[in-house]
Scaffold this motif. Sequence first.
Motif, PDB file in Angstrom:
ATOM      1  N   SER A 131       0.841  -1.199   0.000  1.00  0.00           N
ATOM      2  CA  SER A 131       0.000   0.000   0.000  1.00  0.00           C
ATOM      3  C   SER A 131       0.871   1.242   0.000  1.00  0.00           C
ATOM      4  O   SER A 131       2.073   1.193   0.240  1.00  0.00           O
ATOM      5  N   VAL A 132       0.257   2.363  -0.294  1.00  0.00           N
ATOM      6  CA  VAL A 132       0.975   3.634  -0.290  1.00  0.00           C
ATOM      7  C   VAL A 132       1.561   3.903   1.089  1.00  0.00           C
ATOM      8  O   VAL A 132       2.674   4.403   1.224  1.00  0.00           O
ATOM      9  N   TYR A 133       0.811   3.532   2.129  1.00  0.00           N
ATOM     10  CA  TYR A 133       1.320   3.736   3.490  1.00  0.00           C
ATOM     11  C   TYR A 133       2.627   2.981   3.692  1.00  0.00           C
ATOM     12  O   TYR A 133       3.578   3.498   4.272  1.00  0.00           O
ATOM     13  N   GLN A 134       2.670   1.728   3.177  1.00  0.00           N
ATOM     14  CA  GLN A 134       3.898   0.955   3.319  1.00  0.00           C
ATOM     15  C   GLN A 134       5.039   1.589   2.545  1.00  0.00           C
ATOM     16  O   GLN A 134       6.180   1.605   2.998  1.00  0.00           O
ATOM     17  N   HIS A 135       4.737   2.155   1.354  1.00  0.00           N
ATOM     18  CA  HIS A 135       5.777   2.857   0.601  1.00  0.00           C
ATOM     19  C   HIS A 135       6.286   4.059   1.385  1.00  0.00           C
ATOM     20  O   HIS A 135       7.493   4.312   1.452  1.00  0.00           O
ATOM     21  N   LEU A 136       5.351   4.819   1.979  1.00  0.00           N
ATOM     22  CA  LEU A 136       5.763   5.983   2.766  1.00  0.00           C
ATOM     23  C   LEU A 136       6.571   5.573   3.986  1.00  0.00           C
ATOM     24  O   LEU A 136       7.553   6.220   4.345  1.00  0.00           O
ATOM     25  N   GLU A 137       6.144   4.484   4.626  1.00  0.00           N
ATOM     26  CA  GLU A 137       6.878   3.998   5.795  1.00  0.00           C
ATOM     27  C   GLU A 137       8.284   3.563   5.406  1.00  0.00           C
ATOM     28  O   GLU A 137       9.258   3.850   6.095  1.00  0.00           O
ATOM     29  N   ARG A 138       8.395   2.889   4.262  1.00  0.00           N
ATOM     30  CA  ARG A 138       9.708   2.466   3.788  1.00  0.00           C
ATOM     31  C   ARG A 138      10.567   3.678   3.450  1.00  0.00           C
ATOM     32  O   ARG A 138      11.761   3.715   3.758  1.00  0.00           O
ATOM     33  N   SER A 139       9.961   4.700   2.839  1.00  0.00           N
ATOM     34  CA  SER A 139      10.706   5.923   2.517  1.00  0.00           C
ATOM     35  C   SER A 139      11.185   6.606   3.789  1.00  0.00           C
ATOM     36  O   SER A 139      12.313   7.100   3.849  1.00  0.00           O
ATOM     37  N   ARG A 140      10.311   6.616   4.809  1.00  0.00           N
ATOM     38  CA  ARG A 140      10.702   7.230   6.083  1.00  0.00           C
ATOM     39  C   ARG A 140      11.875   6.492   6.705  1.00  0.00           C
ATOM     40  O   ARG A 140      12.812   7.102   7.227  1.00  0.00           O
ATOM     41  N   GLN A 141      11.862   5.162   6.638  1.00  0.00           N
ATOM     42  CA  GLN A 141      12.969   4.377   7.184  1.00  0.00           C
ATOM     43  C   GLN A 141      14.263   4.651   6.431  1.00  0.00           C
ATOM     44  O   GLN A 141      15.328   4.811   7.033  1.00  0.00           O
ATOM     45  N   VAL A 142      14.163   4.741   5.103  1.00  0.00           N
ATOM     46  CA  VAL A 142      15.355   5.029   4.304  1.00  0.00           C
ATOM     47  C   VAL A 142      15.894   6.415   4.631  1.00  0.00           C
ATOM     48  O   VAL A 142      17.106   6.618   4.775  1.00  0.00           O
ATOM     49  N   GLN A 143      14.997   7.396   4.807  1.00  0.00           N
ATOM     50  CA  GLN A 143      15.441   8.746   5.148  1.00  0.00           C
ATOM     51  C   GLN A 143      16.095   8.781   6.524  1.00  0.00           C
ATOM     52  O   GLN A 143      17.075   9.504   6.734  1.00  0.00           O
ATOM     53  N   THR A 144      15.569   7.997   7.463  1.00  0.00           N
ATOM     54  CA  THR A 144      16.190   7.929   8.789  1.00  0.00           C
ATOM     55  C   THR A 144      17.604   7.377   8.700  1.00  0.00           C
ATOM     56  O   THR A 144      18.541   7.897   9.326  1.00  0.00           O
ATOM     57  N   VAL A 145      17.774   6.321   7.907  1.00  0.00           N
ATOM     58  CA  VAL A 145      19.116   5.745   7.725  1.00  0.00           C
ATOM     59  C   VAL A 145      20.039   6.752   7.060  1.00  0.00           C
ATOM     60  O   VAL A 145      21.198   6.916   7.466  1.00  0.00           O
ATOM     61  N   ARG A 147      19.804  10.001   7.194  1.00  0.00           N
ATOM     62  CA  ARG A 147      20.131  11.043   8.170  1.00  0.00           C
ATOM     63  C   ARG A 147      21.223  10.568   9.132  1.00  0.00           C
ATOM     64  O   ARG A 147      22.099  11.344   9.514  1.00  0.00           O
ATOM     65  N   ALA A 148      21.170   9.297   9.519  1.00  0.00           N
ATOM     66  CA  ALA A 148      22.213   8.752  10.398  1.00  0.00           C
ATOM     67  C   ALA A 148      23.568   8.766   9.694  1.00  0.00           C
ATOM     68  O   ALA A 148      24.589   9.148  10.282  1.00  0.00           O
ATOM     69  N   PHE A 149      23.583   8.367   8.403  1.00  0.00           N
ATOM     70  CA  PHE A 149      24.835   8.419   7.642  1.00  0.00           C
ATOM     71  C   PHE A 149      25.341   9.851   7.522  1.00  0.00           C
ATOM     72  O   PHE A 149      26.543  10.116   7.638  1.00  0.00           O
ATOM     73  N   GLU A 150      24.410  10.791   7.297  1.00  0.00           N
ATOM     74  CA  GLU A 150      24.798  12.187   7.152  1.00  0.00           C
ATOM     75  C   GLU A 150      25.392  12.724   8.459  1.00  0.00           C
ATOM     76  O   GLU A 150      26.396  13.441   8.448  1.00  0.00           O
ATOM     77  N   ARG A 154      29.112  14.075   8.877  1.00  0.00           N
ATOM     78  CA  ARG A 154      29.362  15.429   9.357  1.00  0.00           C
ATOM     79  C   ARG A 154      30.324  15.402  10.550  1.00  0.00           C
ATOM     80  O   ARG A 154      31.243  16.229  10.643  1.00  0.00           O
ATOM     81  N   TYR A 155      30.142  14.448  11.455  1.00  0.00           N
ATOM     82  CA  TYR A 155      31.037  14.333  12.608  1.00  0.00           C
ATOM     83  C   TYR A 155      32.464  14.042  12.147  1.00  0.00           C
ATOM     84  O   TYR A 155      33.420  14.660  12.622  1.00  0.00           O
ATOM     85  N   LEU A 156      32.603  13.090  11.201  1.00  0.00           N
ATOM     86  CA  LEU A 156      33.941  12.767  10.699  1.00  0.00           C
ATOM     87  C   LEU A 156      34.568  13.969  10.005  1.00  0.00           C
ATOM     88  O   LEU A 156      35.765  14.236  10.152  1.00  0.00           O
ATOM     89  N   LEU A 157      33.740  14.700   9.244  1.00  0.00           N
ATOM     90  CA  LEU A 157      34.241  15.884   8.546  1.00  0.00           C
ATOM     91  C   LEU A 157      34.721  16.946   9.530  1.00  0.00           C
ATOM     92  O   LEU A 157      35.812  17.513   9.368  1.00  0.00           O
ATOM     93  N   GLU A 158      33.919  17.206  10.576  1.00  0.00           N
ATOM     94  CA  GLU A 158      34.325  18.209  11.568  1.00  0.00           C
ATOM     95  C   GLU A 158      35.568  17.755  12.325  1.00  0.00           C
ATOM     96  O   GLU A 158      36.468  18.563  12.600  1.00  0.00           O
ATOM     97  N   ASP A 159      35.631  16.472  12.654  1.00  0.00           N
ATOM     98  CA  ASP A 159      36.804  15.957  13.358  1.00  0.00           C
ATOM     99  C   ASP A 159      38.046  16.067  12.478  1.00  0.00           C
ATOM    100  O   ASP A 159      39.118  16.483  12.939  1.00  0.00           O
ATOM    101  N   ASN A 160      37.911  15.714  11.217  1.00  0.00           N
ATOM    102  CA  ASN A 160      39.038  15.815  10.293  1.00  0.00           C
ATOM    103  C   ASN A 160      39.443  17.269  10.064  1.00  0.00           C
ATOM    104  O   ASN A 160      40.633  17.575   9.935  1.00  0.00           O
ATOM    105  N   LEU A 161      38.457  18.175  10.012  1.00  0.00           N
ATOM    106  CA  LEU A 161      38.758  19.595   9.834  1.00  0.00           C
ATOM    107  C   LEU A 161      39.579  20.125  11.013  1.00  0.00           C
ATOM    108  O   LEU A 161      40.550  20.863  10.829  1.00  0.00           O
ATOM    109  N   TRP A 162      39.214  19.719  12.235  1.00  0.00           N
ATOM    110  CA  TRP A 162      39.971  20.153  13.408  1.00  0.00           C
ATOM    111  C   TRP A 162      41.395  19.626  13.345  1.00  0.00           C
ATOM    112  O   TRP A 162      42.349  20.352  13.612  1.00  0.00           O
TER     113      TRP A 162
END
Length: 198
Positions: A131-145, A147-150, A154-162
């Motif tokens: 269903s569309v709900y399942q597609h949206l739920e899957r999209s939300r899960q992918v976006q959460t993952v 965001r975690a990668f991002e 970002r942490y690695l980038l800031e650490d490397n910049l320092w």
Amino acid sequence: MHCDRMMMNVSAWLCLLTYFMLTVDLTLGLGPNQDMEFTFLLPAGSTECFYQTTVRNDSMEVEYQVIAGSGLDVGFALISPSGHRLVSDFRRSDGIHTVDPTEDGDYRLCFDNSFSKLSEKMVFFETRLDSVYQHLERSRQVQTVLRAFEARDRYLLEDNLWRVSFWSCLNLLVMFAVAVTQIYTLQRLFDNTRRVCT
């Protein structure tokens, strides 16, 4: 003659058993938003159709494979409730099709063995409904993952910049100290040479 009659009886029993299994599965609630797997015997020279109830907001994926029989091929058609042919395969051993239904109702999945006059085929097929709900739920899960990668990047980038900034400043200070030391040494050398000359 006896073998032919025995094969016809076995085929009839297998067909009856598969229809019974399909009826029980559908009765137990394998309707929309469920996965359905089914294996059946398709007699020679015949066509068998199955029905899958779908609503407009669902996405339907049909996968089939011929697992026994001469030639290992069947025809396949997916027909909408209004009679439009959405998918059509001719003499294929397997296939995967995804459609986004545009109307509510029972979609027909038809397997055709009419071109074979002697050989029956054993066919496995599976339908998945999302269903569309399942597609949206899957999209939300992918976006959460993502965001975690991002956040990790970002942490690695800031650490490397320092680190880069710290080591760059340290190298600059060392270079400055070496330059000052070289200038001081050259001045002392020229001062000593003048004293010797006078």
